[in-house]
Design a protein around this motif. Structure first.
Motif, PDB file in Angstrom:
ATOM      1  N   LYS A 453       0.962  -1.073  -0.008  1.00 27.38           N
ATOM      2  CA  LYS A 453       0.095  -0.025   0.047  1.00 27.38           C
ATOM      3  C   LYS A 453       0.823   1.214  -0.038  1.00 27.38           C
ATOM      4  O   LYS A 453       1.839   1.183   0.441  1.00 27.38           O
ATOM      5  N   PHE A 454       0.440   2.330  -0.396  1.00 32.20           N
ATOM      6  CA  PHE A 454       0.950   3.579  -0.749  1.00 32.20           C
ATOM      7  C   PHE A 454       0.480   4.801  -0.241  1.00 32.20           C
ATOM      8  O   PHE A 454      -0.508   4.641   0.062  1.00 32.20           O
ATOM      9  N   GLU A 455       1.255   5.887  -0.305  1.00 31.52           N
ATOM     10  CA  GLU A 455       0.598   6.976   0.352  1.00 31.52           C
ATOM     11  C   GLU A 455      -0.088   7.577  -0.334  1.00 31.52           C
ATOM     12  O   GLU A 455      -1.040   8.310   0.231  1.00 31.52           O
ATOM     13  N   GLU A 459      -3.683   5.956  -6.010  1.00 34.18           N
ATOM     14  CA  GLU A 459      -3.102   4.728  -6.498  1.00 34.18           C
ATOM     15  C   GLU A 459      -3.868   3.480  -5.726  1.00 34.18           C
ATOM     16  O   GLU A 459      -3.897   3.346  -4.383  1.00 34.18           O
ATOM     17  N   LYS A 460      -4.321   2.604  -6.459  1.00 33.16           N
ATOM     18  CA  LYS A 460      -4.671   1.424  -5.821  1.00 33.16           C
ATOM     19  C   LYS A 460      -3.610   0.482  -5.428  1.00 33.16           C
ATOM     20  O   LYS A 460      -2.479   0.432  -6.117  1.00 33.16           O
ATOM     21  N   TYR A 489       7.953   0.574  -4.736  1.00 36.29           N
ATOM     22  CA  TYR A 489       7.256   0.941  -5.732  1.00 36.29           C
ATOM     23  C   TYR A 489       6.872   2.616  -5.532  1.00 36.29           C
ATOM     24  O   TYR A 489       6.383   2.864  -4.378  1.00 36.29           O
ATOM     25  N   ASP A 490       7.291   3.429  -6.410  1.00 38.76           N
ATOM     26  CA  ASP A 490       6.843   4.695  -6.548  1.00 38.76           C
ATOM     27  C   ASP A 490       6.485   5.231  -7.882  1.00 38.76           C
ATOM     28  O   ASP A 490       6.122   4.325  -8.582  1.00 38.76           O
ATOM     29  N   PRO A 525       5.980   6.864 -17.567  1.00 41.65           N
ATOM     30  CA  PRO A 525       7.038   6.053 -18.122  1.00 41.65           C
ATOM     31  C   PRO A 525       7.389   5.106 -16.617  1.00 41.65           C
ATOM     32  O   PRO A 525       7.660   6.066 -15.393  1.00 41.65           O
ATOM     33  N   ILE A 526       7.709   4.102 -16.604  1.00 41.74           N
ATOM     34  CA  ILE A 526       8.170   3.304 -15.294  1.00 41.74           C
ATOM     35  C   ILE A 526       9.456   2.655 -15.625  1.00 41.74           C
ATOM     36  O   ILE A 526       9.712   2.070 -16.749  1.00 41.74           O
ATOM     37  N   ARG A 527      10.411   2.658 -14.772  1.00 40.79           N
ATOM     38  CA  ARG A 527      11.639   1.975 -14.673  1.00 40.79           C
ATOM     39  C   ARG A 527      11.588   0.664 -13.583  1.00 40.79           C
ATOM     40  O   ARG A 527      11.020   0.705 -12.666  1.00 40.79           O
ATOM     41  N   VAL A 528      11.907  -0.528 -14.200  1.00 42.04           N
ATOM     42  CA  VAL A 528      11.678  -1.629 -13.634  1.00 42.04           C
ATOM     43  C   VAL A 528      13.009  -2.188 -13.018  1.00 42.04           C
ATOM     44  O   VAL A 528      14.056  -2.191 -13.796  1.00 42.04           O
TER      45      VAL A 528
END
Ligand SMILES: [Zn+2]
Length: 584
Positions: A453-455, A459-460, A489-490, A525-528
């Motif tokens: 879970k995130f702040e 975002e789900k 994850y951010d 854009p996402i960097r994994v």
């Protein structure tokens, strides 16, 4: 004058008279006018669609005394004798009765001699798939390098049985089943020429019964003319085919719309006295339901052969879309089982009763309690989930059957359901943390897998298991991802942790694909980053394998406890070889 059956009397004599098959006619006409002739043609298609007829017309085109043409004159000696079946250079062979290699050698021994009267010597081999293997070999030699003056026309209803060596040496033409409208128009045309009174709907029934074959349609027409004493009327055709009158079908449909059981049974009894074929009645009912459903969705969509459009449009008002879908589905299933019923009538009655016993409820019906899904799905907010609830109208107090949304290729996670307490979920936490606590740090989580879970409120929680199908990764990359958990994850990066025993499979290509897949899915854009390390949560691969192990153990236990197996083992001094057992 002797009577010729209609199929023979009205056999097409030129390309323009052929019913349907425009795609083949166009190609053949072009080849003839441009003089681009092949030495072997193969016509395939079901019975009575015009394979040998096309062969004969093509023989005329090639041998007409006016020259090679797409429009043979029909008046010269060659044309007349081909029409009469007396042309010496058109050698028609029924392969079904001459399958032996000796027959084929007999036939082919004259190939090298020039034609007697015509320009080309033509071998028209019907049902060519019936030839024996040796016959095919004998034919193949000639087919490879035939003399200039020889053409082969092969016809078959079963192309799959032809050797590939034969297929590759022929120009292939696949003749299609002729559409009902075209057959009906042809029947109309013939009856007008024959001066025989007819009813349009009777011709429609004959055209449908012919199942795409013009020859069958003409044979049925011959039979109908005899049956109806030189007329083709609806009642006579229905009694001949064992079919049902449109009026009765509409009445049946109307009674179904009104859920009027007694009216339905009156109609079924009437039909039964007429000795109708109930498979046909069910077919007709399904066709009618399809038309009503189509008209409901696309009001302007009408086909020329559809009759009684007013009644059809009226019926669209009487059914709901859901009812139509349900009735169609029940009818379809009923048709499959109809032959198992004690009698066709009983089977049909049960299908009608089943249609009335169930009715679909809309998704938002407040009377239907929502069934708890085994694992709460975390999906994109706009993703739609098909859910279908079916309840019996007379037992609204009973618990409805609820079919939960089905997702492709997901491991069975129903065991989570048993582990979860059946209470309302806790309010959402907005802290960046995994759900593992220090006491369970060394053990795998037994609640929902790898949910983080995130702040951010929008975002789900990202759950690899749920988003896997939507990510669109396949093959080795998908396999690798199944051995990962989300560590961090951010907004810009996703850190994955890969099980150490899978480290050898990690490479930059997988990372690249995952970058792309996550960026597409999250629409930014996402960097994994993938690190190797022991995950503190179960990976999807772990869950699947643990699940399989549990199933296997359960299967082995149940076999070990089976009293019959124990008796057999004692009697024969045997034992169960565990490696040979598998869970189903
Ligand atoms: Zn001619």
């Amino acid at each position: 004058m002797s009577y010729h059956v209609l199929a023979r009397k009205y056999r097409p004599k030129s390309f323009s008279e052929v019913v349907g098959q425009e795609h083949v006619l166009q190609t053949l006409s072009n080849a003839l006018t441009q003089n681009r002739l092949h030495h072997a043609y193969l016509f395939t298609g079901t019975r009575g669609v015009g394979k040998t007829t096309l062969g004969r017309i093509l023989a005329k085109c090639l041998n007409c005394e006016t020259g090679v043409t797409a429009i043979p004159c029909g008046k010269c000696n060659a044309c007349i004798s081909i029409d009469a079946g007396k042309f010496i250079d058109l050698i028609e062979i029924d392969a079904a009765s001459r399958t032996k290699v000796e027959d084929m050698r007999d036939i082919l021994q004259n190939v090298q001699y020039a034609p007697n009267n015509g320009r080309y010597k033509i071998y028209l081999i019907d049902e060519v798939h019936m030839l024996s293997g040796h016959s095919f070999n004998a034919l193949l030699k000639t087919l490879e390098e035939p003399p200039e003056h020889v053409k082969f026309f092969l016809a078959t209803t079963d192309k799959q049985k032809l050797p590939i060596t034969i297929l590759s040496r022929c120009l292939q033409f696949n003749l299609k089943n002729v559409p009902v409208e075209k057959i009906q128009a042809q029947l109309k045309n013939i009856l007008t020429q024959e001066n025989i009174p007819y009813e349009d709907s009777a011709l429609l029934h004959l055209a449908i019964a012919a199942q795409g074959s013009v020859r069958d349609a003409l044979s049925l027409l011959d039979q109908a003319i005899a049956h109806g004493a030189n007329t083709v009327k609806n009642a006579a055709v229905n009694s001949m085919l064992g079919t049902i009158e449109q009026d009765q079908l509409f009445k049946l449909c109307e009674a179904l719309a009104q859920k009027n059981t007694s009216a339905i049974f009156v109609i079924i009894n009437e039909l039964s006295q007429l000795a109708v074929d109930f498979t046909y009645v069910l077919d007709e009912l399904l066709t009618l339901l399809h038309r009503i459903a189509l008209l409901q969705t696309v009001p302007n969509c009408t086909i020329a052969s559809w009759e009684n459009l007013d009644i059809l449009k009226n019926l669209t008002q009487q059914f709901s879309k859901e009812d139509l879908q349900l009735y169609y589905q029940i009818g379809l299933m009923g048709k499959r089982d109809l032959y198992l019923a004690p009698s066709q009538k009983i089977g049909f009655e049960m299908v009608m009763l089943r249609m009335l016993a169930f009715k679909p409820e809309s998704l938002n019906n407040p009377l239907i309690p929502a069934e708890r899904s085994p694992v709460p799905a975390v999906v994109k907010p706009n993703a739609s989930q098909p859910i279908c609830n079916i309840v019996a109208p007379i037992s609204s107090k009973e618990k409805p059957i609820t079919i939960p949304p089905i997702k492709a290729e997901q491991p069975d996670l129903s065991f989570y359901d048993e582990l979860l307490p059946h209470s309302t979920p806790k309010p959402k936490e907005h802290v960046l943390t995994t759900k593992s606590s220090p006491s369970t740090q060394q053990n795998y989580q037994t609640t929902k897998p790898q949910e983080i879970k995130f702040e951010t409120k929008e975002e789900k929680p990202l759950n690899l298991h749920d988003i896997l199908p939507a990510l669109g990764v396949t093959g080795p990359t998908q396999a690798l991802l199944k051995h990962c958990v989300i560590n961090k994850y951010d907004q810009e990066t996703i850190d994955l942790l890969l099980e150490p025993n899978q480290a050898a499979f990690l490479n930059s290509k997988h990372v690249e694909r995952l970058n792309q897949a996550f960026s597409n899915y999250l629409q930014r854009p996402i960097r994994v980053n993938i690190e190797v390390g022991k995950p503190n949560l179960e990976t999807m691969a772990n869950i699947t394998s643990r699940n399989n192990e549990q199933k296997q153990t359960a299967a082995q236990n149940s076999l070990a406890e089976d009293p019959y197996l124990q008796k057999i083992a004692t009697a024969f001094n045997g034992k169960i070889i565990q490696e040979t057992t598998s869970a189903i």
